[in-house]
Design an enzyme around this catalytic site. Structure first.
Site, PDB file in Angstrom:
ATOM      1  N   HIS A 142       3.058  -9.895   3.998  1.00 32.13           N
ATOM      2  CA  HIS A 142       4.190  -9.070   4.422  1.00 32.13           C
ATOM      3  C   HIS A 142       5.115  -9.881   5.328  1.00 32.13           C
ATOM      4  O   HIS A 142       4.747 -10.962   5.792  1.00 32.13           O
ATOM      5  CB  HIS A 142       3.687  -7.831   5.188  1.00 32.13           C
ATOM      6  CG  HIS A 142       3.062  -8.181   6.523  1.00 32.13           C
ATOM      7  ND1 HIS A 142       1.797  -8.711   6.648  1.00 32.13           N
ATOM      8  CD2 HIS A 142       3.553  -8.107   7.794  1.00 32.13           C
ATOM      9  CE1 HIS A 142       1.520  -8.935   7.916  1.00 32.13           C
ATOM     10  NE2 HIS A 142       2.577  -8.586   8.645  1.00 32.13           N
ATOM     11  N   ASP A 171       7.583  -9.135   8.868  1.00 32.02           N
ATOM     12  CA  ASP A 171       7.662  -8.120   9.928  1.00 32.02           C
ATOM     13  C   ASP A 171       9.082  -7.539   9.971  1.00 32.02           C
ATOM     14  O   ASP A 171      10.055  -8.282   9.904  1.00 32.02           O
ATOM     15  CB  ASP A 171       7.319  -8.744  11.298  1.00 32.02           C
ATOM     16  CG  ASP A 171       5.859  -9.167  11.379  1.00 32.02           C
ATOM     17  OD1 ASP A 171       5.065  -8.739  10.520  1.00 32.02           O
ATOM     18  OD2 ASP A 171       5.524  -9.928  12.305  1.00 32.02           O
ATOM     19  N   HIS A 176       3.705 -13.663   5.679  1.00 37.42           N
ATOM     20  CA  HIS A 176       2.408 -14.068   6.229  1.00 37.42           C
ATOM     21  C   HIS A 176       1.321 -13.072   5.848  1.00 37.42           C
ATOM     22  O   HIS A 176       1.600 -11.955   5.437  1.00 37.42           O
ATOM     23  CB  HIS A 176       2.503 -14.254   7.747  1.00 37.42           C
ATOM     24  CG  HIS A 176       3.031 -13.063   8.498  1.00 37.42           C
ATOM     25  ND1 HIS A 176       4.356 -12.686   8.490  1.00 37.42           N
ATOM     26  CD2 HIS A 176       2.415 -12.156   9.280  1.00 37.42           C
ATOM     27  CE1 HIS A 176       4.535 -11.623   9.245  1.00 37.42           C
ATOM     28  NE2 HIS A 176       3.365 -11.262   9.729  1.00 37.42           N
ATOM     29  N   ARG A 235     -12.312 -11.765  14.262  1.00 38.74           N
ATOM     30  CA  ARG A 235     -11.013 -12.273  14.722  1.00 38.74           C
ATOM     31  C   ARG A 235     -10.250 -11.133  15.376  1.00 38.74           C
ATOM     32  O   ARG A 235     -10.364  -9.970  14.973  1.00 38.74           O
ATOM     33  CB  ARG A 235     -10.245 -12.832  13.529  1.00 38.74           C
ATOM     34  CG  ARG A 235      -8.899 -13.394  13.883  1.00 38.74           C
ATOM     35  CD  ARG A 235      -8.304 -14.195  12.735  1.00 38.74           C
ATOM     36  NE  ARG A 235      -7.039 -14.742  13.172  1.00 38.74           N
ATOM     37  CZ  ARG A 235      -5.888 -14.078  13.121  1.00 38.74           C
ATOM     38  NH1 ARG A 235      -5.845 -12.858  12.613  1.00 38.74           N
ATOM     39  NH2 ARG A 235      -4.777 -14.628  13.560  1.00 38.74           N
TER      40      ARG A 235
END
Ligand SMILES: O=C(O)CCC(=O)C(=O)O
Ligand SMILES: [Fe+2]
Length: 324
Positions: free
Chosen positions: A231, A233, A288, A298
């Protein structure tokens, strides 16, 4: 047409399909989380040596050359990392501790602060989930303004310690975001006079900035799972803190997916869709995604910085005839 973020979210509700998924209890990847190989290869990674040499620029904000380097990174990458940014390391440790504590609460407790299907803040799956047929191997918590109401539900006794950390983090992010945005705009020859909504002091007072905490638990089958699907942002810029575990990848035209290696104490800065538009396309918005792994959980926090909700973004007239 939606007039602000809340309207847009009301128009695209997101339901918590997996009401009480306890990621840590799953030994195998459920079908609903299994992505097809072509989903991973939608934007193929090249196997040539170029991608090994290339790496997202890391910029020292104390470097006198930083303004030039920021402009260059925005034009050529749409993403860079910053170090020596002035945010205390202790605050980064604190936000990581608060986030990890939140995500390690039992599923039922997290659901007390669940985001409503058309809501913006609270615990839930990634907002982009409704655009994909499969579920992502991650959970999120969005804070808009004060986390007080939600945190009271999560920690009825000791919410204030967590609230203080988030509020302090938001305060520091707001200052850094304003500073970075001016560096990015300066590099295009844009000054305070060109952006009316920046306010007389150029302090972007009414900026909207949800804080998105993301948790990517260890995954039994990382090759077939997706932490966060590809996607861009919908921000002006995003300031991302990632812990020491890699997983974030950016897409590089002609090169494929490149991992953004965690830099201790650093932030990843993304150009968002709105800055792409404002810059008349001179700054590319960066595609990304996040991949998962089998051994180490994570954590990341994204500060999603945008203009005041009543502002319409269009290419700056000064940049309209610029040769791209
Ligand atoms: O977790 C990451 O590294 C990326 C998160 C992200 O892209 C987002 O929250 O929009
Ligand atoms: Fe993102």
């Amino acid at each position: 047409m939606p007039s602000d973020l809340s309207d847009a979210f009301r128009a695209h509700p997101v339901y918590l399909h997996h009401q009480h998924t306890d990621f840590n209890s799953l030994q195998e990847l459920p079908e609903s989380y299994t992505w097809k190989q072509q989903d991973h290869e939608q934007y193929p990674s090249s196997k040539d040596s170029f991608s090994l040499q290339e790496t997202v620029p890391v910029i020292d904000l104390m470097d006198p050359n930083a303004p030039k380097l920021v402009g260059h990174a925005c034009k050529t990458w749409g993403v860079f990392q910053v170090i020596n940014h002035g945010i205390p390391t202790s605050l980064l440790h604190e936000i990581e501790w608060a986030g990890k504590t939140l995500f390690s609460l039992p599923p039922q407790q997290k659901h007390r602060a669940a985001r409503s299907p058309d809501g913006v803040s609270g615990y839930g799956v990634a907002r982009i989930s409704s655009f994909f047929p499969k579920l992502m191997w991650s959970e999120g918590f969005t804070v808009v303004g004060s986390p007080l109401d939600h945190f009271r539900k999560l920690w009825p006794q000791d919410y204030s310690e967590y609230c203080d950390i988030v509020v302090e983090y938001e305060k520091e992010m707001k200052m850094l975001a304003g500073r970075l945005l001016w560096l990015m705009l300066d590099a295009l020859g844009i000054s305070k006079d060109d952006i009316k909504w920046a306010g007389p002091k150029g302090d972007f007072k009414g900026a909207t900035a949800p804080l998105q905490m993301n948790s990517y638990p260890i995954c039994p089958d990382p090759d077939r799972a997706m932490g966060l699907a590809a996607h861009t942002d919908s921000t002006l810029l995003t300031i991302l803190y990632q812990n020491s575990i890699s997983g974030l990848q950016v897409h590089r035209e002609g090169k494929g997916w490149l991992t953004v290696p965690p830099v201790q104490g650093g932030f990843v800065i993304n150009v968002g869709d709105l800055l792409h538009i404002l810059s008349n396309g001179l700054y590319p918005t960066v595609l990304h995604r996040v991949i998962t792994n089998r051994t180490k959980p994570r954590f990341s926090v994204a500060y999603l910085y945008g203009p005041p909700s009543n502002v319409t973004i269009s290419p700056l007239s000064k940049l309209e005839y610029m040769d791209q």
